[in-house]
Structures are given as C-alpha cells and as structure tokens.
Design an enzyme around this catalytic site. Structure first.
Site, PDB file in Angstrom:
ATOM      1  N   ASP A 158      43.220  40.941  40.500  1.00 19.64           N
ATOM      2  CA  ASP A 158      41.983  40.350  41.024  1.00 19.64           C
ATOM      3  C   ASP A 158      41.893  40.529  42.537  1.00 19.64           C
ATOM      4  O   ASP A 158      41.287  39.724  43.237  1.00 19.64           O
ATOM      5  CB  ASP A 158      41.922  38.862  40.650  1.00 19.64           C
ATOM      6  CG  ASP A 158      40.522  38.295  40.813  1.00 19.64           C
ATOM      7  OD1 ASP A 158      40.399  37.045  40.958  1.00 19.64           O
ATOM      8  OD2 ASP A 158      39.549  39.073  40.830  1.00 19.64           O
TER       9      ASP A 158
ATOM     10  N   LYS B 245      39.284  45.961  44.497  1.00 17.31           N
ATOM     11  CA  LYS B 245      39.060  46.637  43.211  1.00 17.31           C
ATOM     12  C   LYS B 245      39.567  48.074  43.202  1.00 17.31           C
ATOM     13  O   LYS B 245      40.028  48.558  42.186  1.00 17.31           O
ATOM     14  CB  LYS B 245      37.582  46.576  42.828  1.00 17.31           C
ATOM     15  CG  LYS B 245      37.002  45.164  42.888  1.00 17.31           C
ATOM     16  CD  LYS B 245      37.859  44.121  42.178  1.00 17.31           C
ATOM     17  CE  LYS B 245      37.572  42.723  42.651  1.00 17.31           C
ATOM     18  NZ  LYS B 245      38.614  41.734  42.225  1.00 17.31           N
TER      19      LYS B 245
ATOM     20  N   ASP C  77      40.132  41.473  36.387  1.00 13.09           N
ATOM     21  CA  ASP C  77      38.847  40.814  36.591  1.00 13.09           C
ATOM     22  C   ASP C  77      37.837  41.824  37.149  1.00 13.09           C
ATOM     23  O   ASP C  77      38.218  42.871  37.683  1.00 13.09           O
ATOM     24  CB  ASP C  77      39.011  39.651  37.579  1.00 13.09           C
ATOM     25  CG  ASP C  77      37.750  38.777  37.646  1.00 13.09           C
ATOM     26  OD1 ASP C  77      37.537  38.130  38.683  1.00 13.09           O
ATOM     27  OD2 ASP C  77      36.967  38.763  36.673  1.00 13.09           O
ATOM     28  N   ASN C  78      36.549  41.531  37.018  1.00 15.38           N
ATOM     29  CA  ASN C  78      35.454  42.259  37.692  1.00 15.38           C
ATOM     30  C   ASN C  78      35.258  43.700  37.269  1.00 15.38           C
ATOM     31  O   ASN C  78      34.961  44.569  38.108  1.00 15.38           O
ATOM     32  CB  ASN C  78      35.663  42.215  39.212  1.00 15.38           C
ATOM     33  CG  ASN C  78      35.901  40.822  39.720  1.00 15.38           C
ATOM     34  OD1 ASN C  78      36.969  40.515  40.258  1.00 15.38           O
ATOM     35  ND2 ASN C  78      34.921  39.956  39.543  1.00 15.38           N
TER      36      ASN C  78
ATOM     37  N   GLU D 281      31.525  34.815  38.059  1.00 11.35           N
ATOM     38  CA  GLU D 281      31.785  33.396  38.295  1.00 11.35           C
ATOM     39  C   GLU D 281      30.562  32.697  38.904  1.00 11.35           C
ATOM     40  O   GLU D 281      29.954  33.186  39.843  1.00 11.35           O
ATOM     41  CB  GLU D 281      33.016  33.198  39.196  1.00 11.35           C
ATOM     42  CG  GLU D 281      33.025  34.005  40.467  1.00 11.35           C
ATOM     43  CD  GLU D 281      33.747  35.331  40.323  1.00 11.35           C
ATOM     44  OE1 GLU D 281      33.760  35.893  39.215  1.00 11.35           O
ATOM     45  OE2 GLU D 281      34.291  35.826  41.311  1.00 11.35           O
TER      46      GLU D 281
END
Ligand code: 659
Ligand code: MG
Length: 214
Positions: A141, A144, A169-170, A199
């Site tokens: 996380d 990226k 994540d993401n 989120e």
C-alpha cells in the site's frame, strides 16, 4: 506552524478512542476521515477484504509496505495469533512517529514493528536484521510504482514460500498497471481480483490477491 492532517488524525484518536481497543481506534480514524478530512487509509470497506485475506493467511510473519498513520497495521495485527508479528515499513519519519503513537493507543505495540526506511533498502535486510526467514503475508500500500519492483525483490531475496499471500491496495485507483501486468502473467502467482471502492468515496477501486505457488 499549524498541524498536519496526520497529526489531526492522531489528536482525534487520542481524544476519542478507547485505549487498548483496536476496533475503537479503527472506527475513530474511519469516522474522522469520512466526516472531517479524507486520508489514504485502506478504510472500512476494503478493510473487510483485508481482514478476510489475513484470516485466510493466518500469518506468523506479516509484512506491510507503507505504514502511513498505522490504520492497516492495526487492522492486520488485531487478527494475528499470539506469537505472530507484523513488520511495517515507512520512510516518512513524521508518519512513522504518528503511526507509533496510534499503534500504542490501540495496544498493539508488542505485535507491530515499524521499520523506518525505504522498502527497497529494508527488504534485503529483513533476514539478518529482523530474523525473517519467510513472509506469510504481505500488504502492498506504498507508492504504486514500487509494488512491482518490491515484489520482484521479495522473490529474489527468497522470502516467498509456497502459499505466501500478497494483497495489493489501489489496483483501480490510483492503479498499479505494471504490477498487475507482471503478477497476472507470472506462472508462480495465482491471482484474484476483489472489486471494491476507494476509501470513504463512491469511486471504484479494487484489491488484488496473489498467492505464490513456489
Ligand atoms: C518506495 N518505498 C517506500 N518505502 C517506505 N515507505 C514508503 C515507500 N513509498 C511510500 N511510502 C510511504 O507509504 C505511504 C504512501 C502511500 C501511497 N498511497 C497512495 O498514494 C494512495 C493514494 C490514494 C488516492 C486515491 C485518490 C486520490 F484522489 C488521491 C489519492 C489512495 C490510496 O489508498 C493510496 O494508498 C506514505 F505516505 C509514504 O511515506
Ligand atoms: Mg491505499
């Protein structure tokens, strides 16, 4: 000098959370970040996916890239069995010290080690400096564009074993296209996508699970 957003999150946790109660710390951060100031915690919707994957992994050694204020570290560590531990890497000293205080309020300082530094520098040191042999679970996380190189580094350093679980994540927003291209085309990883939302927002996002097949 006026306080940072991260310091204001700590103030809110310190004032509102029940000491020693991880759930109340998570609720406090989620309430603050959905009602007062957005912040890049994995949050309560994607957090449920994180919970499920951590329970599936039941890790003895868990690793996280990108502590930020410690929300996902608390989310992970609250589910760990007695002798299990989480190592979380954070290179911003202000974030690391805020996370340390929030983790202390949650009562999880014994289970979580915050390592200050760049993931690419720390990963090669995990064996000698932190007595890590294999990692059972990794939560990605951080920046990226570092997901892919750091996954390759983990593999090269020999920390992955048959069944090691990575969760990123993401995947949709901000996105990690080179990581997705790499992991889904790599024969040793069995990938699963979990659609969700960014989120505290109605924006689409997703998490990707990758199980190392050895
Ligand atoms: C590169 N190696 C690192 N080593 C140690 N700590 C690191 C390293 N790299 C970063 N850190 C540390 O890890 C954290 C970085 C998290 C980055 N996360 C995001 O950018 C991110 C962004 C959004 C987002 C979505 C919509 C929008 F409109 C704006 C933002 C949502 C998300 O869930 C995210 O996770 C921390 F800040 C940095 O010091
Ligand atoms: Mg994130």
């Amino acid at each position: 000098m006026d306080q940072s957003k991260e310091q204001r999150i700590l103030n809110s946790v310190s004032y509102n959370a029940v000491k020693g109660d991880p759930e109340s710390v998570l609720d406090c951060i989620d309430n603050y970040c959905s009602q007062k100031e957005w912040a890049m915690n994995v949050g309560d919707e994607k957090g449920v996916i994180l919970d499920k994957v951590v329970e599936e992994a039941d890790p003895t050694i868990a690793l996280e890239f990108g502590t930020y204020v410690g929300y996902s570290a608390i989310r992970i560590a609250r589910l760990l069995k007695p002798n299990a531990r989480l190592l979380t890497i954070e290179f911003n000293p202000e974030f690391a010290s805020i996370a340390r205080e929030i983790i202390e309020i949650a009562g999880l300082s014994e289970k979580i080690t915050i390592i200050e530094g760049h993931s690419q520098d720390i990963i090669p040191q995990l064996r000698e400096k932190y007595q890590v042999d294999k990692v059972d679970f990794v939560f990605l996380d951080h920046w990226k564009e570092r997901y892919c190189p750091d996954t390759i580094l983990l593999e090269e350093c020999g920390y992955l074993r048959k069944g090691s679980i990575l969760l990123a994540d993401n995947i949709v927003y901000p996105g990690a296209p080179d990581f997705i291209k790499y992991i889904r085309s790599h024969k040793s990883f069995d990938c699963t996508n979990y659609p969700s939302h960014l989120e505290y927002m109605k924006v689409e996002d997703a998490m990707e699970k990758a199980v190392y097949m050895g």
